[in-house]
Structures are given as structure tokens and as C-alpha cells.
Design a protein around this motif. Structure first.
Motif, mmCIF file in Angstrom:
data_model
loop_
_atom_site.group_PDB
_atom_site.id
_atom_site.type_symbol
_atom_site.label_atom_id
_atom_site.label_comp_id
_atom_site.label_asym_id
_atom_site.label_seq_id
_atom_site.Cartn_x
_atom_site.Cartn_y
_atom_site.Cartn_z
ATOM 1 N N THR A 10 -57.281 3.174 48.424
ATOM 2 C CA THR A 10 -57.859 4.371 49.041
ATOM 3 C C THR A 10 -56.888 5.548 48.919
ATOM 4 O OG1 THR A 10 -56.925 3.783 51.203
ATOM 5 C CG2 THR A 10 -59.127 2.965 50.687
ATOM 6 N N PRO A 11 -57.411 6.779 48.880
ATOM 7 C CA PRO A 11 -56.519 7.947 48.762
ATOM 8 C C PRO A 11 -55.465 8.012 49.862
ATOM 9 C CG PRO A 11 -58.799 8.577 48.376
ATOM 10 C CD PRO A 11 -58.839 7.158 48.842
ATOM 11 N N GLY A 12 -55.832 7.595 51.065
ATOM 12 C CA GLY A 12 -54.876 7.652 52.162
ATOM 13 C C GLY A 12 -53.725 6.685 52.018
ATOM 14 N N GLU A 13 -53.882 5.696 51.129
ATOM 15 C CA GLU A 13 -52.827 4.702 50.956
ATOM 16 C C GLU A 13 -51.551 5.318 50.391
ATOM 17 O OE1 GLU A 13 -52.302 0.232 48.991
ATOM 18 O OE2 GLU A 13 -54.048 1.466 48.502
ATOM 19 N N ALA A 14 -51.718 6.349 49.576
ATOM 20 C CA ALA A 14 -50.566 6.970 48.926
ATOM 21 C C ALA A 14 -49.610 7.633 49.909
ATOM 22 C CB ALA A 14 -51.030 7.988 47.888
ATOM 23 N N CYS A 15 -50.122 7.990 51.084
ATOM 24 C CA CYS A 15 -49.257 8.639 52.074
ATOM 25 C C CYS A 15 -49.136 7.817 53.349
ATOM 26 C CB CYS A 15 -49.756 10.047 52.393
ATOM 27 S SG CYS A 15 -51.466 10.109 52.986
ATOM 28 N N PHE A 93 -50.530 -6.321 40.021
ATOM 29 C CA PHE A 93 -51.781 -5.559 39.992
ATOM 30 C C PHE A 93 -52.865 -6.305 39.221
ATOM 31 C CE2 PHE A 93 -54.246 -2.565 37.293
ATOM 32 C CZ PHE A 93 -55.097 -2.060 38.268
ATOM 33 N N ILE A 94 -52.503 -6.861 38.071
ATOM 34 C CA ILE A 94 -53.458 -7.603 37.253
ATOM 35 C C ILE A 94 -54.010 -8.796 38.035
ATOM 36 C CG2 ILE A 94 -53.696 -9.088 35.212
ATOM 37 C CD1 ILE A 94 -53.709 -6.150 34.534
ATOM 38 N N GLY A 95 -53.178 -9.405 38.869
ATOM 39 C CA GLY A 95 -53.604 -10.547 39.665
ATOM 40 C C GLY A 95 -54.301 -10.172 40.949
ATOM 41 N N GLY A 96 -54.496 -8.889 41.197
ATOM 42 C CA GLY A 96 -55.176 -8.440 42.406
ATOM 43 C C GLY A 96 -54.320 -8.507 43.650
ATOM 44 N N ASN A 97 -52.985 -8.472 43.481
ATOM 45 C CA ASN A 97 -52.076 -8.596 44.616
ATOM 46 C C ASN A 97 -51.490 -7.271 45.078
ATOM 47 O OD1 ASN A 97 -51.855 -11.651 44.883
ATOM 48 N ND2 ASN A 97 -51.433 -11.341 42.719
ATOM 49 N N ILE A 98 -51.850 -6.188 44.393
ATOM 50 C CA ILE A 98 -51.420 -4.857 44.795
ATOM 51 C C ILE A 98 -52.426 -3.865 44.236
ATOM 52 C CG2 ILE A 98 -49.930 -4.553 42.760
ATOM 53 C CD1 ILE A 98 -48.009 -2.943 44.497
ATOM 54 N N THR A 99 -52.703 -2.808 44.967
ATOM 55 C CA THR A 99 -53.668 -1.819 44.495
ATOM 56 C C THR A 99 -53.025 -0.902 43.459
ATOM 57 O OG1 THR A 99 -53.120 -0.174 46.187
ATOM 58 C CG2 THR A 99 -54.794 -1.835 46.750
ATOM 59 N N LEU A 100 -53.867 -0.225 42.704
ATOM 60 C CA LEU A 100 -53.383 0.692 41.672
ATOM 61 C C LEU A 100 -52.550 1.814 42.284
ATOM 62 C CD1 LEU A 100 -53.329 1.762 38.767
ATOM 63 C CD2 LEU A 100 -55.481 2.952 39.259
ATOM 64 N N LEU A 101 -53.033 2.425 43.368
ATOM 65 C CA LEU A 101 -52.325 3.549 43.967
ATOM 66 C C LEU A 101 -50.966 3.126 44.518
ATOM 67 C CD1 LEU A 101 -55.225 5.461 45.777
ATOM 68 C CD2 LEU A 101 -54.120 5.985 43.596
ATOM 69 N N ARG A 102 -50.914 1.974 45.165
ATOM 70 C CA ARG A 102 -49.638 1.484 45.669
ATOM 71 C C ARG A 102 -48.706 1.139 44.508
ATOM 72 N NH1 ARG A 102 -48.578 -0.655 50.863
ATOM 73 N NH2 ARG A 102 -46.703 -1.963 50.978
ATOM 74 N N GLY A 103 -49.285 0.591 43.436
ATOM 75 C CA GLY A 103 -48.491 0.276 42.253
ATOM 76 C C GLY A 103 -47.887 1.516 41.619
ATOM 77 N N ILE A 104 -48.659 2.612 41.581
ATOM 78 C CA ILE A 104 -48.138 3.867 41.029
ATOM 79 C C ILE A 104 -46.967 4.374 41.871
ATOM 80 C CG2 ILE A 104 -48.687 6.302 40.657
ATOM 81 C CD1 ILE A 104 -51.494 5.404 39.799
ATOM 82 N N LEU A 105 -47.090 4.266 43.193
ATOM 83 C CA LEU A 105 -45.976 4.635 44.071
ATOM 84 C C LEU A 105 -44.733 3.818 43.742
ATOM 85 C CD1 LEU A 105 -47.396 5.083 47.705
ATOM 86 C CD2 LEU A 105 -46.379 6.832 46.228
#
Length: 252
Positions: A10-15, A93-105
Motif C-alpha cells: 500500500t502507498p502508506g507502507e512507504a512512510c 519478494f519473489i517468494g511473497g515474503n516482502i512487498t514491492l514497496l517495502r523491497g524498494i525501500l
């Protein structure tokens, strides 16, 4: 298939404070790892007149990176999961253990941590070069790519087995030890050929500070491919859809 569990976030995850704390933990873990690992090579060069490419230098690099990664993973494990590697984050991320946005952080923090560590090393050593990863003269780009794929596969497979698998039980300190050991062993196997990066951030920092980009893509493409293969293999064969449990966000 783990690919079906991939989440954008979610967008709010980044902050979110927890996500920011996790990113900060990745930054400091990467800074610790690169400062010790890259610094050991610079120190060995200074003491032995550029002897880091000798057998003794290879062993010293393997030991230094194994010890430093053990510490870096351990200190970040309870906050971010102790990835200390964009390839590990990608595999999670590939295994579904972290979201894309959190991974980018995580990626941003890891890359910044590596660059800052190299800048600190250059300043602390009076301007000594932070050598970028490079291929040996008799090693082709394809050879190096295969090395990076296979070595990173072994690393991320180890991460899955000791840190991500929900059936792992209480391994405690075993996970950081195993992760450090596989990196040290891989450096002994591939260090003489392409430097044995297995970690795009570890390659990125020295490349930025020394502004050396020859064949740099190999140290991104190889680890990311190896990480994805390891995630798919371990998740499909040993975890499976019926036994998979999403890790708490405090871990990954």
C-alpha cells in the motif's frame, strides 16, 4: 507457485514507521558490512603492496566478509530481517515474503549504505581507491554471469532454508552463521574469477566512488537471476502452497 503471492503493498507502507526503521536497519547493516569487507581488502593491499589478488588475499577477503556479514545480518535480523543484499530482498519478494514497496525501500537503503561506507573508507584512508569489482583477464562476461548466478543461488537458498522457511524452527544464531559461511566459501570459489560479489549493493558502492562501471551489469543481473531461481526452487519444493506462512512484517 510463489509468484501468485507477490504483493505490491500500500502507498502508506512507504512512510510507515516500522518500514522506515527496517530501511534504516538495512542502511546501517550494509554500511557495517561494506566498510569491513571493502576495508579489509584495502588494508591488505596497503600491508602487502597490492597483495589482495594473492591466495592469502583471497582467504583474508573470504574470512573478513564472512565475519562482517554474520554481524550485519545478526544486528538487523530482528528489525528488517537482515537482508543486507538487494538480491536477498528480491528473492524474498519473489517468494511473497516482502512487498514491492517495502523491497524498494530496502534497496534504496542498501545502496546508500554501500556508497556511504565507501566514501568513509576513502576519507579515512586518505584517498585510497575503493576498487570496483572486475573480471579477471581470462574470464568472459558469460563466465562471470554464471558464477554470479550460481553463487547467489547458493546464498539465497541458504537464506530461505535458515531464515524464511516457516518450518525452520528456532535456529537462532545459526542463520547468520550459515549465511556468512556460504558467502565466505563462495568468495574462495569465485573470488579469483570475478570478485564473487553475490550482492549488487556491494558492487555498487565501490563503482560509484571510483566511478568504474566496466561490466557492472553482471553484478546486478547475475545475483538477481540466482536469487529468483533459489526462491522459486525452495518455495515450490520445500515450502509449497499448503505450508506457506506469510512472515510478520517485523521480520521481512
Amino acid at each position: 507457485m510463489p509468484i501468485s503471492r507477490i504483493a505490491i503493498g500500500t502507498p502508506g507502507e512507504a512512510c510507515h514507521p516500522d518500514a522506515l526503521k527496517a530501511a534504516a536497519a538495512e542502511f546501517f547493516s550494509m554500511l557495517i558490512f561494506v566498510f569491513a569487507g571493502e576495508g579489509s581488502g584495502m588494508a591488505f593491499n596497503k600491508l602487502t603492496d597490492n597483495g589482495s589478488t594473492t591466495p592469502a588475499g583471497l582467504v583474508a577477503a573470504a574470512v573478513a566478509h564472512a565475519f562482517a556479514l554474520f554481524v550485519a545480518v545478526s544486528v538487523g535480523a530482528n528489525i528488517s530481517g537482515g537482508h543486507v543484499n538487494p538480491a536477498v530482498t528480491f528473492g524474498a519478494f519473489i517468494g511473497g515474503n516482502i512487498t514491492l514497496l517495502r523491497g524498494i525501500l530496502y534497496w534504496i537503503a542498501q545502496l546508500l549504505g554501500s556508497v556511504v561506507a565507501c566514501l568513509l573508507l576513502k576519507f579515512a584512508t586518505g584517498g585510497l581507491e575503493t576498487s570496483a569489482f572486475s573480471l579477471s583477464t581470462d574470464v568472459s562476461v558469460l563466465n562471470a554471469l554464471v558464477f554470479e548466478i550460481v553463487m547467489t543461488f547458493g546464498l539465497v537458498y541458504t537464506v530461505y532454508a535458515t531464515a524464511i522457511d516457516p518450518k525452520k524452527g528456532d535456529l537462532g544464531i545459526i542463520a547468520p552463521i550459515a549465511i556468512g559461511f556460504i558467502v565466505g566459501a563462495n568468495i574462495l570459489a569465485g573470488g579469483a574469477f570475478d570478485g564473487a560479489s553475490m550482492n549488487p549493493a556491494v558492487s555498487f558502492g565501490p563503482a560509484v566512488v571510483s566511478w568504474t562501471w566496466a561490466n557492472h551489469w553482471v553484478y546486478w543481473v547475475g545475483p538477481l537471476i540466482g536469487a529468483a531461481i533459489a526462491a522459486l526452487v525452495y518455495d515450490n519444493i520445500f515450502i509449497g502452497g499448503n505450508t506457506h506462512e506469510q512472515l510478520p512484517t517485523t521480520d521481512y
